[in-house]
Scaffold this motif. Sequence first.
Motif, PDB file in Angstrom:
ATOM      1  N   VAL A 130     -63.653 -83.458  18.580  1.00 48.64           N
ATOM      2  CA  VAL A 130     -62.526 -84.383  18.537  1.00 48.64           C
ATOM      3  C   VAL A 130     -61.267 -83.523  18.592  1.00 48.64           C
ATOM      4  O   VAL A 130     -61.091 -82.629  17.756  1.00 48.64           O
ATOM      5  N   LEU A 131     -60.415 -83.776  19.591  1.00 48.17           N
ATOM      6  CA  LEU A 131     -59.134 -83.081  19.683  1.00 48.17           C
ATOM      7  C   LEU A 131     -58.046 -83.971  19.105  1.00 48.17           C
ATOM      8  O   LEU A 131     -58.038 -85.182  19.326  1.00 48.17           O
ATOM      9  N   VAL A 132     -57.115 -83.362  18.397  1.00 47.52           N
ATOM     10  CA  VAL A 132     -55.981 -84.101  17.849  1.00 47.52           C
ATOM     11  C   VAL A 132     -54.764 -83.184  17.926  1.00 47.52           C
ATOM     12  O   VAL A 132     -54.831 -82.013  17.565  1.00 47.52           O
ATOM     13  N   ALA A 160     -63.431 -87.182  21.846  1.00 51.56           N
ATOM     14  CA  ALA A 160     -62.334 -88.138  21.693  1.00 51.56           C
ATOM     15  C   ALA A 160     -61.050 -87.359  21.475  1.00 51.56           C
ATOM     16  O   ALA A 160     -61.071 -86.163  21.146  1.00 51.56           O
ATOM     17  N   TYR A 161     -59.925 -88.053  21.651  1.00 49.90           N
ATOM     18  CA  TYR A 161     -58.614 -87.430  21.465  1.00 49.90           C
ATOM     19  C   TYR A 161     -57.719 -88.393  20.700  1.00 49.90           C
ATOM     20  O   TYR A 161     -57.783 -89.617  20.898  1.00 49.90           O
ATOM     21  N   ALA A 162     -56.866 -87.846  19.822  1.00 48.88           N
ATOM     22  CA  ALA A 162     -55.891 -88.663  19.096  1.00 48.88           C
ATOM     23  C   ALA A 162     -54.555 -87.936  19.074  1.00 48.88           C
ATOM     24  O   ALA A 162     -54.490 -86.703  18.981  1.00 48.88           O
ATOM     25  N   GLU A 163     -53.485 -88.720  19.159  1.00 52.41           N
ATOM     26  CA  GLU A 163     -52.129 -88.166  19.158  1.00 52.41           C
ATOM     27  C   GLU A 163     -51.199 -89.145  18.456  1.00 52.41           C
ATOM     28  O   GLU A 163     -51.330 -90.362  18.621  1.00 52.41           O
ATOM     29  N   ILE A 164     -50.268 -88.597  17.680  1.00 52.71           N
ATOM     30  CA  ILE A 164     -49.212 -89.413  17.089  1.00 52.71           C
ATOM     31  C   ILE A 164     -47.879 -88.845  17.546  1.00 52.71           C
ATOM     32  O   ILE A 164     -47.733 -87.624  17.726  1.00 52.71           O
ATOM     33  N   HIS A 165     -46.905 -89.721  17.744  1.00 48.82           N
ATOM     34  CA  HIS A 165     -45.635 -89.328  18.342  1.00 48.82           C
ATOM     35  C   HIS A 165     -44.552 -90.264  17.829  1.00 48.82           C
ATOM     36  O   HIS A 165     -44.836 -91.387  17.417  1.00 48.82           O
ATOM     37  N   ILE A 166     -43.319 -89.801  17.864  1.00 48.36           N
ATOM     38  CA  ILE A 166     -42.216 -90.729  17.613  1.00 48.36           C
ATOM     39  C   ILE A 166     -42.110 -91.695  18.792  1.00 48.36           C
ATOM     40  O   ILE A 166     -42.447 -91.349  19.921  1.00 48.36           O
ATOM     41  N   GLU A 167     -41.621 -92.902  18.521  1.00 48.59           N
ATOM     42  CA  GLU A 167     -41.598 -93.923  19.572  1.00 48.59           C
ATOM     43  C   GLU A 167     -40.626 -93.597  20.694  1.00 48.59           C
ATOM     44  O   GLU A 167     -40.872 -93.933  21.849  1.00 48.59           O
ATOM     45  N   GLN A 168     -39.499 -92.977  20.375  1.00 45.43           N
ATOM     46  CA  GLN A 168     -38.440 -92.698  21.355  1.00 45.43           C
ATOM     47  C   GLN A 168     -37.804 -93.988  21.889  1.00 45.43           C
ATOM     48  O   GLN A 168     -37.301 -94.035  23.000  1.00 45.43           O
ATOM     49  N   GLY A 169     -37.849 -95.013  21.105  1.00 50.29           N
ATOM     50  CA  GLY A 169     -37.238 -96.294  21.430  1.00 50.29           C
ATOM     51  C   GLY A 169     -36.921 -97.018  20.129  1.00 50.29           C
ATOM     52  O   GLY A 169     -37.180 -96.504  19.035  1.00 50.29           O
ATOM     53  N   ARG A 170     -36.382 -98.259  20.222  1.00 53.65           N
ATOM     54  CA  ARG A 170     -35.935 -98.970  19.021  1.00 53.65           C
ATOM     55  C   ARG A 170     -36.879-100.090  18.596  1.00 53.65           C
ATOM     56  O   ARG A 170     -36.609-100.776  17.616  1.00 53.65           O
ATOM     57  N   ALA A 226     -61.463 -89.207  28.180  1.00 52.33           N
ATOM     58  CA  ALA A 226     -62.135 -89.341  26.883  1.00 52.33           C
ATOM     59  C   ALA A 226     -61.519 -90.500  26.111  1.00 52.33           C
ATOM     60  O   ALA A 226     -60.345 -90.833  26.312  1.00 52.33           O
ATOM     61  N   PRO A 227     -62.289 -91.134  25.210  1.00 52.77           N
ATOM     62  CA  PRO A 227     -61.703 -92.167  24.352  1.00 52.77           C
ATOM     63  C   PRO A 227     -60.497 -91.609  23.608  1.00 52.77           C
ATOM     64  O   PRO A 227     -60.579 -90.532  23.006  1.00 52.77           O
ATOM     65  N   THR A 228     -59.386 -92.349  23.652  1.00 55.15           N
ATOM     66  CA  THR A 228     -58.117 -91.807  23.156  1.00 55.15           C
ATOM     67  C   THR A 228     -57.403 -92.828  22.278  1.00 55.15           C
ATOM     68  O   THR A 228     -57.335 -94.016  22.618  1.00 55.15           O
ATOM     69  N   VAL A 229     -56.855 -92.343  21.178  1.00 50.44           N
ATOM     70  CA  VAL A 229     -56.027 -93.147  20.283  1.00 50.44           C
ATOM     71  C   VAL A 229     -54.620 -92.590  20.331  1.00 50.44           C
ATOM     72  O   VAL A 229     -54.410 -91.383  20.120  1.00 50.44           O
ATOM     73  N   MET A 230     -53.634 -93.451  20.602  1.00 49.24           N
ATOM     74  CA  MET A 230     -52.232 -93.039  20.635  1.00 49.24           C
ATOM     75  C   MET A 230     -51.450 -93.877  19.652  1.00 49.24           C
ATOM     76  O   MET A 230     -51.517 -95.115  19.689  1.00 49.24           O
ATOM     77  N   LEU A 231     -50.697 -93.222  18.774  1.00 49.41           N
ATOM     78  CA  LEU A 231     -49.952 -93.883  17.715  1.00 49.41           C
ATOM     79  C   LEU A 231     -48.474 -93.532  17.806  1.00 49.41           C
ATOM     80  O   LEU A 231     -48.115 -92.416  18.195  1.00 49.41           O
TER      81      LEU A 231
END
Length: 423
Positions: free
Chosen positions: A76-78, A185-195, A368-373
Amino acid sequence: MQQHEQAEDFLEDFATMSGFGATPGGGVERQAGSAADHETRAWFAGWLERAGFEVRHDAVSNQFGLLELVPGAPYVLVGSHLDSQPLAGRFDGAYGVLAAAHAAREVARRVREGSLQPACNLAVVNWFNEEGSRFTPSMMGSSVLTGKLPLETALAATDRAGVTVAQAIAEPGDALDLTPPPVAAYAEIHIEQGRGLEESGTTIGLVDRTWAASKYRIVVHGEQSHTGSTVMADRRDALYGAALVIVAARELTDELPEGMLHSSVSELELAPNSPVTVARLVEINLDLRSPDEAVLERANALLEERLAAIEERARVTIERRLTHQWGLLAYQPEGVELARSAAAALGLTHAPTMTVAGHDSTNMKDVAPTVMLFVPSIEGISHNEGERTSDEDSVAGVALLTEVTARLVAGELGSAAAFTPGG
């Protein structure tokens, strides 16, 4: 580690990390392969090693912290990216890398203590050159790993000074010898960069789709002449033609339904760039994005009409080359549901959302199955020193990413059909 301890530890580490490449305006500048980028990566490597991860680099200098939990199992990559735009904010990319590291360390602790039974191994990843500001294209490291960009092409890319990627990544002397492992699988969290999240009072965005986009390299060809003596009727001013293109791109957003088209023009280059010479050539990037493929199609058609009219008006020739194009691309529904369930279990407000920007997850979801938050961005500010996310939202995101990572490592999205880079 208790959640409040993890939160305090994360915020302390984030403050330390933000000191690398710090700018007077409170942001950072650490473009890919720069001295500031190398310094940040070296600090992060030390953090990973102290946490028990083996630090390795692949041929394009993607930085991995590897932890074997189940010998022979896929990983699992994150993660996200540590490189930045010029005069950028502290959060874009870097927040996601450090959040991934803290989440992975906590998951590893649970495995050691026996409260989590792993089905997969675990790796934290810092992708090389996601931003694409010094070297193009953007999302370079994940593009190479997923086979979308040949390694040789990436290594040969140059910055404006003629330095190649190969030269930039060789500078710190890291061994670039890792063959990336199979990815479950892969997961990533990021700031939205929007309002959107901030305005709706939502803590977590569950990314389920990307906006559609068309990106162009526009070259305006004119004729070099004297800025003073050349009669106006004789001028074929490439910069004037480019200015009309810039205005036309912005005006497209007013002609189409409100909020349904984002247009941008960036990275203007002109020749001969002399104060007393009419420009003979101008190159720009033009970017159109929409959450509706029909709107984007109409925008592309209108752009073609506008360019033809500008050629006649400015007496120039315009070359238009499509460099990137994609439609509304979906993330795996099962990954979105896994994240929704984890957010609900933690009592975090959440909602489905689309990503307008590109991320390394937009490459990884194709293999790969990916989760983006997402976590909220204050006032939607990004690619700017004023970029901010509250401490409360930052640590909530770390807590959620920890739960998501734990579920992925436990094999909740499956681990049998792993993606093998280069396979």
